[in-house]
Design a protein around this motif. Structure first.
Motif, mmCIF file in Angstrom:
data_model
loop_
_atom_site.group_PDB
_atom_site.id
_atom_site.type_symbol
_atom_site.label_atom_id
_atom_site.label_comp_id
_atom_site.label_asym_id
_atom_site.label_seq_id
_atom_site.Cartn_x
_atom_site.Cartn_y
_atom_site.Cartn_z
ATOM 1 N N GLU A 2 0.824 -1.208 0.000
ATOM 2 C CA GLU A 2 0.000 0.000 0.000
ATOM 3 C C GLU A 2 0.858 1.258 0.000
ATOM 4 O OE1 GLU A 2 -2.363 -0.708 3.488
ATOM 5 O OE2 GLU A 2 -3.908 -1.776 2.372
ATOM 6 N N ASP A 3 1.925 1.260 0.811
ATOM 7 C CA ASP A 3 2.817 2.417 0.877
ATOM 8 C C ASP A 3 3.514 2.666 -0.459
ATOM 9 O OD1 ASP A 3 2.087 2.724 3.534
ATOM 10 O OD2 ASP A 3 3.969 1.909 4.338
ATOM 11 N N LYS A 4 3.993 1.579 -1.096
ATOM 12 C CA LYS A 4 4.683 1.731 -2.384
ATOM 13 C C LYS A 4 3.710 2.209 -3.466
ATOM 14 C CE LYS A 4 8.541 0.960 -2.909
ATOM 15 N NZ LYS A 4 9.638 1.941 -2.772
ATOM 16 N N LEU A 5 2.475 1.731 -3.439
ATOM 17 C CA LEU A 5 1.479 2.202 -4.401
ATOM 18 C C LEU A 5 1.171 3.679 -4.190
ATOM 19 C CD1 LEU A 5 -1.078 -0.734 -4.626
ATOM 20 C CD2 LEU A 5 0.394 0.131 -6.447
ATOM 21 N N LYS A 6 1.063 4.095 -2.936
ATOM 22 C CA LYS A 6 0.803 5.501 -2.641
ATOM 23 C C LYS A 6 1.950 6.375 -3.148
ATOM 24 C CE LYS A 6 -0.370 8.768 0.938
ATOM 25 N NZ LYS A 6 -0.371 9.102 2.334
ATOM 26 N N GLU A 7 3.195 5.921 -2.931
ATOM 27 C CA GLU A 7 4.359 6.661 -3.440
ATOM 28 C C GLU A 7 4.266 6.829 -4.952
ATOM 29 O OE1 GLU A 7 8.215 5.017 -2.468
ATOM 30 O OE2 GLU A 7 7.622 4.738 -0.381
ATOM 31 N N ALA A 8 3.944 5.741 -5.639
ATOM 32 C CA ALA A 8 3.853 5.789 -7.102
ATOM 33 C C ALA A 8 2.745 6.725 -7.548
ATOM 34 C CB ALA A 8 3.619 4.382 -7.648
ATOM 35 N N GLU A 9 1.597 6.672 -6.888
ATOM 36 C CA GLU A 9 0.492 7.563 -7.227
ATOM 37 C C GLU A 9 0.880 9.024 -7.036
ATOM 38 O OE1 GLU A 9 -2.669 6.185 -4.724
ATOM 39 O OE2 GLU A 9 -3.163 4.530 -6.069
ATOM 40 N N GLU A 10 1.594 9.306 -5.960
ATOM 41 C CA GLU A 10 2.013 10.680 -5.696
ATOM 42 C C GLU A 10 3.009 11.158 -6.747
ATOM 43 O OE1 GLU A 10 3.383 10.493 -1.648
ATOM 44 O OE2 GLU A 10 1.350 10.680 -0.850
ATOM 45 N N LYS A 11 3.903 10.274 -7.180
ATOM 46 C CA LYS A 11 4.864 10.653 -8.223
ATOM 47 C C LYS A 11 4.151 10.951 -9.527
ATOM 48 C CE LYS A 11 8.862 8.247 -6.358
ATOM 49 N NZ LYS A 11 9.800 7.129 -6.516
ATOM 50 N N VAL A 12 3.182 10.123 -9.879
ATOM 51 C CA VAL A 12 2.432 10.339 -11.117
ATOM 52 C C VAL A 12 1.650 11.650 -11.021
ATOM 53 C CG1 VAL A 12 0.520 9.485 -12.534
ATOM 54 C CG2 VAL A 12 2.297 7.908 -11.756
ATOM 55 N N ALA A 13 1.027 11.878 -9.889
ATOM 56 C CA ALA A 13 0.244 13.103 -9.705
ATOM 57 C C ALA A 13 1.120 14.347 -9.738
ATOM 58 C CB ALA A 13 -0.515 13.048 -8.382
ATOM 59 N N ALA A 14 2.398 14.208 -9.413
ATOM 60 C CA ALA A 14 3.288 15.355 -9.340
ATOM 61 C C ALA A 14 3.907 15.720 -10.692
ATOM 62 C CB ALA A 14 4.398 15.094 -8.321
ATOM 63 N N ILE A 15 3.696 14.912 -11.712
ATOM 64 C CA ILE A 15 4.264 15.226 -13.025
ATOM 65 C C ILE A 15 3.566 16.466 -13.571
ATOM 66 C CG2 ILE A 15 4.493 14.461 -15.419
ATOM 67 C CD1 ILE A 15 4.730 11.603 -14.321
ATOM 68 N N THR A 16 4.374 17.434 -13.954
ATOM 69 C CA THR A 16 3.806 18.664 -14.505
ATOM 70 C C THR A 16 3.866 18.604 -16.028
ATOM 71 O OG1 THR A 16 5.952 19.755 -14.331
ATOM 72 C CG2 THR A 16 4.419 20.040 -12.501
ATOM 73 N N LEU A 17 2.911 19.237 -16.675
ATOM 74 C CA LEU A 17 2.848 19.251 -18.132
ATOM 75 C C LEU A 17 3.034 20.670 -18.642
ATOM 76 C CD1 LEU A 17 -0.272 16.948 -18.626
ATOM 77 C CD2 LEU A 17 2.127 16.281 -18.616
ATOM 78 N N ASP A 18 3.697 20.795 -19.811
ATOM 79 C CA ASP A 18 3.841 22.110 -20.420
ATOM 80 C C ASP A 18 2.594 22.421 -21.248
ATOM 81 O OD1 ASP A 18 4.078 20.781 -22.850
ATOM 82 O OD2 ASP A 18 6.243 21.036 -22.996
#
Length: 80
Positions: free
Chosen positions: A50-66
């Motif tokens: 669960e912790d590793k999935l949350k980390e991955a979700e947060e990384k994906v959510a943090a990707i910024t787009l131009d």
């Protein structure tokens, strides 16, 4: 694999071992004391996944787009 600390496992390692633990518990051929130990390990493995999935979700959510929709990098979750 039970010798490796849960906190050092990758998501895949934890998930694989969790599947093994669940299989052993479902078969019901494990002594009570061993079942309790397996259950505790399984709970720790579940939390790790669960912790590793949350980390991955947060990384994906943090990707910024131009402006063209292309990733420009990542923004630390704390900065959002």
């Amino acid at each position: 694999m039970a010798d490796k600390s849960v906190s050092e496992m990758t998501f895949e390692e934890a998930m694989t071992e969790l599947e093994q633990v669940v299989g052993q518990l479902e078969r019901g051929d494990v002594a009570l004391d061993a079942s309790i130990t397996l259950y505790e390990r399984g709970a720790a493995l579940k939390k790790r996944c669960e912790d590793k999935l949350k980390e991955a979700e947060e990384k994906v959510a943090a990707i910024t787009l131009d402006a063209s929709g292309q990733p420009t990098g990542t923004t630390p979750v704390e900065a959002q």
